[in-house]
Design a protein around this motif. Structure first.
Motif, PDB file in Angstrom:
ATOM      1  N   GLY A  41    -128.126 -28.855 -12.838  1.00  0.00           N
ATOM      2  CA  GLY A  41    -127.502 -28.289 -11.455  1.00  0.00           C
ATOM      3  C   GLY A  41    -125.954 -28.523 -11.202  1.00  0.00           C
ATOM      4  O   GLY A  41    -125.728 -29.678 -10.734  1.00  0.00           O
ATOM      5  N   VAL A  42    -125.199 -27.601 -11.764  1.00  0.00           N
ATOM      6  CA  VAL A  42    -123.803 -28.050 -11.896  1.00  0.00           C
ATOM      7  C   VAL A  42    -122.821 -27.510 -10.941  1.00  0.00           C
ATOM      8  O   VAL A  42    -122.282 -28.496 -10.102  1.00  0.00           O
ATOM      9  CB  VAL A  42    -123.149 -27.382 -13.374  1.00  0.00           C
ATOM     10  N   PHE A  43    -122.884 -25.981 -10.534  1.00  0.00           N
ATOM     11  CA  PHE A  43    -121.941 -25.510  -9.669  1.00  0.00           C
ATOM     12  C   PHE A  43    -122.250 -26.103  -8.340  1.00  0.00           C
ATOM     13  O   PHE A  43    -123.296 -26.420  -7.675  1.00  0.00           O
ATOM     14  CB  PHE A  43    -122.189 -24.085  -9.317  1.00  0.00           C
ATOM     15  N   GLY A  44    -121.107 -26.677  -7.601  1.00  0.00           N
ATOM     16  CA  GLY A  44    -120.926 -27.388  -6.095  1.00  0.00           C
ATOM     17  C   GLY A  44    -121.803 -28.762  -6.138  1.00  0.00           C
ATOM     18  O   GLY A  44    -121.192 -29.613  -5.835  1.00  0.00           O
ATOM     19  N   ASN A  45    -122.771 -28.922  -6.773  1.00  0.00           N
ATOM     20  CA  ASN A  45    -123.627 -30.124  -6.769  1.00  0.00           C
ATOM     21  C   ASN A  45    -122.926 -31.262  -7.461  1.00  0.00           C
ATOM     22  O   ASN A  45    -122.877 -32.423  -7.020  1.00  0.00           O
ATOM     23  CB  ASN A  45    -125.016 -29.929  -7.240  1.00  0.00           C
ATOM     24  N   TYR A  46    -122.184 -31.087  -8.671  1.00  0.00           N
ATOM     25  CA  TYR A  46    -121.652 -31.897  -9.178  1.00  0.00           C
ATOM     26  C   TYR A  46    -120.007 -32.144  -8.958  1.00  0.00           C
ATOM     27  O   TYR A  46    -119.615 -33.158  -9.351  1.00  0.00           O
ATOM     28  CB  TYR A  46    -121.744 -31.493 -10.918  1.00  0.00           C
ATOM     29  N   GLY A  47    -119.339 -30.975  -8.505  1.00  0.00           N
ATOM     30  CA  GLY A  47    -118.308 -31.240  -8.059  1.00  0.00           C
ATOM     31  C   GLY A  47    -117.011 -31.051  -9.013  1.00  0.00           C
ATOM     32  O   GLY A  47    -116.115 -31.577  -8.943  1.00  0.00           O
ATOM     33  N   ASN A  48    -117.312 -30.419 -10.053  1.00  0.00           N
ATOM     34  CA  ASN A  48    -116.567 -30.158 -11.237  1.00  0.00           C
ATOM     35  C   ASN A  48    -115.441 -29.025 -10.765  1.00  0.00           C
ATOM     36  O   ASN A  48    -116.070 -27.872 -10.818  1.00  0.00           O
ATOM     37  CB  ASN A  48    -116.885 -30.074 -12.484  1.00  0.00           C
ATOM     38  N   ALA A  49    -114.320 -29.175 -10.693  1.00  0.00           N
ATOM     39  CA  ALA A  49    -113.424 -28.232 -10.202  1.00  0.00           C
ATOM     40  C   ALA A  49    -113.357 -27.150 -11.281  1.00  0.00           C
ATOM     41  O   ALA A  49    -113.157 -26.011 -10.687  1.00  0.00           O
ATOM     42  CB  ALA A  49    -112.029 -28.785 -10.055  1.00  0.00           C
ATOM     43  N   CYS A  50    -113.287 -27.306 -12.390  1.00  0.00           N
ATOM     44  CA  CYS A  50    -113.147 -26.200 -13.560  1.00  0.00           C
ATOM     45  C   CYS A  50    -114.457 -25.346 -13.600  1.00  0.00           C
ATOM     46  O   CYS A  50    -114.430 -23.994 -13.232  1.00  0.00           O
ATOM     47  CB  CYS A  50    -113.083 -26.849 -14.819  1.00  0.00           C
ATOM     48  N   VAL A  51    -115.693 -25.840 -13.193  1.00  0.00           N
ATOM     49  CA  VAL A  51    -116.966 -25.005 -13.214  1.00  0.00           C
ATOM     50  C   VAL A  51    -117.100 -24.077 -11.859  1.00  0.00           C
ATOM     51  O   VAL A  51    -116.969 -22.983 -11.701  1.00  0.00           O
ATOM     52  CB  VAL A  51    -118.009 -25.759 -13.408  1.00  0.00           C
ATOM     53  N   ASP A  52    -116.635 -25.009 -10.743  1.00  0.00           N
ATOM     54  CA  ASP A  52    -116.671 -24.355  -9.400  1.00  0.00           C
ATOM     55  C   ASP A  52    -115.468 -23.316  -9.290  1.00  0.00           C
ATOM     56  O   ASP A  52    -115.924 -22.113  -8.678  1.00  0.00           O
ATOM     57  CB  ASP A  52    -116.359 -25.527  -8.620  1.00  0.00           C
ATOM     58  N   GLY A  53    -114.290 -23.391  -9.939  1.00  0.00           N
ATOM     59  CA  GLY A  53    -113.371 -22.421  -9.741  1.00  0.00           C
ATOM     60  C   GLY A  53    -113.822 -21.110 -10.665  1.00  0.00           C
ATOM     61  O   GLY A  53    -113.761 -20.148 -10.091  1.00  0.00           O
ATOM     62  N   VAL A  54    -114.395 -21.079 -11.582  1.00  0.00           N
ATOM     63  CA  VAL A  54    -114.864 -19.971 -12.477  1.00  0.00           C
ATOM     64  C   VAL A  54    -115.866 -19.161 -11.734  1.00  0.00           C
ATOM     65  O   VAL A  54    -115.970 -18.031 -11.674  1.00  0.00           O
ATOM     66  CB  VAL A  54    -115.330 -20.362 -13.999  1.00  0.00           C
ATOM     67  N   VAL A  55    -117.094 -20.135 -11.322  1.00  0.00           N
ATOM     68  CA  VAL A  55    -118.194 -19.423 -10.412  1.00  0.00           C
ATOM     69  C   VAL A  55    -117.476 -18.691  -9.265  1.00  0.00           C
ATOM     70  O   VAL A  55    -117.934 -17.635  -8.952  1.00  0.00           O
ATOM     71  CB  VAL A  55    -119.238 -20.374 -10.100  1.00  0.00           C
ATOM     72  N   ILE A  56    -116.740 -19.391  -8.555  1.00  0.00           N
ATOM     73  CA  ILE A  56    -116.131 -18.705  -7.521  1.00  0.00           C
ATOM     74  C   ILE A  56    -115.564 -17.587  -7.537  1.00  0.00           C
ATOM     75  O   ILE A  56    -115.391 -16.570  -6.944  1.00  0.00           O
ATOM     76  CB  ILE A  56    -115.604 -19.860  -6.617  1.00  0.00           C
ATOM     77  N   ALA A  57    -114.791 -17.556  -8.768  1.00  0.00           N
ATOM     78  CA  ALA A  57    -113.728 -16.293  -9.041  1.00  0.00           C
ATOM     79  C   ALA A  57    -114.779 -15.229  -9.465  1.00  0.00           C
ATOM     80  O   ALA A  57    -114.287 -14.024  -9.019  1.00  0.00           O
ATOM     81  CB  ALA A  57    -112.855 -16.732 -10.348  1.00  0.00           C
TER      82      ALA A  57
END
Length: 520
Positions: free
Chosen positions: A484-500
């Motif tokens: 459970g990576v997006f949001g849950n882990y708080g990795n800025a790189c992953v979150d940025g790609v998903v949000i974009a």
């Protein structure tokens, strides 16, 4: 079951909702009165009008109170029990909606599923809206309790435990006891829910999703799914490819390997994770006193296993035997952050005390997990999980197949193979699935997110989902162990790609990598 939802990290995933007796109605009811739904015709269901209302149900309903406070509304959707007979009995699905506030840039609906299978979803709109930042305001976020889950028409087999996950133990005698246990669970489901079990399937949940889309007046549906939710999302894209808009599948399942044995290949990843955890604990020997080297810490764990094999450990008012113990470790190895490492270290300290002193008082976290594992307080959770898995994909019904598999892998998976490869209630389920398992192979665009160290849906599973969805992109989080990576882990790189992607609807040109660093 070990399929924790993405938003809950390493602890047990399922929210607790009280199960009540199932009442299956026979009329589809809309605001204007009964609507007839002839066999093969869903138009009556599609015309129903949803009555949105406050979410809280009584003063003790904390989930409902939080939803109301955030401005969400809730409702109930009527769907066929059997889509082959839409004029027959019906059930209701409970859902929440956090409406878009940026109405000028509104994209549409974003349906959420955080796994399980069988995890309630109504509350999920709250953290996910926060994780999405400004783009969250452009979607109506929809949290759904899938059929027979949570506030939807429930299913409960009356189990003496909240999960069917147990270890086969060290020898044939313990394996045989597990076989008796799993056969009894299946029999309980048959006695109480024989008429419902054929309809507890992922394909029917996907049909429910598309009916919800139609009732809400949307031409397309965007979707964010974690863990089991990735399989559900993939099945939806296979059944309704023209209806899928922006699809994010986080910690993906191999769709060709999905079923009650989906954890079969996860033993080695958990062995590695346990060694990593032991090294972390050794670096904090002054705090936990479990050993100054990883090997010393692992020796403590193995000593606890040996003690539990001789006599169940007294932990509070529970008795933890050799077949229950591996769950307590496995359940906390899906997250490499310090907080989760510390929680497992405290658990092992309690278990060591019980092994050496005769009894121990559990931490609050451990007490909650033991209640789930060893009592029937959350029977509905395990019941629905098993019903979905057993209703989707057939498994071997010969106990010898499981025993042979465990023996063949005991040397390479000494601590976890006996649980990840164990027999399940599906080996004794009253009937085979009514539909063939879904073959996922389509070009619907999707973003697949996977960490390389995932201990539940291992990295190879994400790669397999990527190959099955030929129009997808794979976003890899390297050097991280998180389910459970997006949001849950708080990795800025992953979150940025998903949000974009959610904001613009355009996938990256190529597969991408991020480095495994979580925010504090």
């Amino acid at each position: 079951m070990i399929w924790n939802g993405g938003i809950t990290g390493a602890t047990r995933a399922m929210a607790v909702l009280t199960a009540v007796t199932v009442t299956v109605t026979v009329t589809v009811t809309a605001a204007a009165g009964p609507v007839r739904a002839d066999a093969g015709d869903l138009s009556g269901y599609e015309r129903q009008r949803l009555s949105w209302h406050s979410c809280q149900q009584g003063s003790a309903d904390q989930t409902g109170a939080e939803l109301d406070q955030a401005g969400a509304t809730c409702t109930e959707l009527t769907v066929p029990l059997d889509y082959a007979r839409p004029g027959g009995p019906t059930i209701t699905l409970a859902l929440s909606r956090l409406a878009a506030t940026d109405t000028e840039r509104r994209v549409g609906i974003l349906l959420l599923n955080t796994g399980g299978p069988g995890a309630p979803g109504m509350w999920d709109v709250l953290p996910i809206r926060q994780w999405m930042g400004d783009v969250g305001a452009t979607f109506d976020l929809i949290g759904l309790d899938p059929r027979f889950v949570g506030r939807s028409t429930p299913l409960d087999c009356g189990w003496p435990a909240g999960t069917w996950t147990r270890s086969a133990g060290p020898d044939r005698a313990t394996f045989d006891r597990l076989t008796v246990f799993e056969r009894d669970l299946a029999a309980r489901c048959t006695r109480r829910n024989a008429d419902l079990l054929p309809h507890v399937t992922t394909r029917n949940t996907a049909r429910d999703m598309d009916l919800l889309r139609a009732v809400l007046g949307e031409t397309k549906l965007s979707y964010l799914g974690y863990s089991y939710g990735t399989y559900l999302g993939a099945v939806y894209t296979q059944m309704f490819p023209e209806r899928a808009d922006r699809v994010v599948l986080d910690s993906a399942v191999d769709p060709a390997g999905y079923g009650a044995r989906v954890l079969r290949e996860a033993g080695p990843a958990n062995e590695v994770a346990l060694r990593d955890w032991a090294d972390w604990v050794a670096r904090h020997h002054d705090r936990y006193g479990l050993g100054s080297t990883g090997q010393q810490v692992l020796a403590v764990v193995d000593g606890i296993h040996a003690a539990a094999a001789r006599r169940p450990l007294r932990v509070g008012h529970h008795r933890v035997d050799r077949q229950s113990l591996p769950y307590l470790l496995l359940n906390r190895l899906g997250d490499d952050r310090d907080e989760t490492h510390a929680d497992l270290a405290e658990t092992v300290r309690v278990l060591r005390r019980a092994a050496t002193s005769g009894s121990a008082t559990p931490t609050a976290s451990l007490a909650d997990t033991l209640s789930f594992l060893l009592t029937g307080a959350e029977s509905a959770t395990g019941s629905v999980q098993a019903a979905i898995l057993c209703g989707d994909v057939p498994v071997s019904r010969d106990p010898a197949d499981y025993w042979r598999d465990i023996r063949q892998h005991r040397a390479s998976e000494p601590r976890f193979g006996e649980v990840t490869r164990a027999i399940s209630p599906c080996a004794f389920w009253p009937q085979q699935p009514r539909e063939r398992p879904t073959v996922v192979r389509n070009a619907v665009p999707a973003l697949i997110v996977q960490s390389t160290g995932d201990t539940r849906t291992i990295y190879r599973h994400g790669q397999a989902m990527h190959r099955a969805l030929t129009g997808s992109r794979l976003l890899t989080l390297r050097d991280a162990r998180i389910h459970g990576v997006f949001g849950n882990y708080g990795n800025a790189c992953v979150d940025g790609v998903v949000i974009a992607y959610l904001a613009g609807g355009k996938l990256p040109a190529d597969d991408l990598d991020c480095v495994g660093t979580a925010s504090p």
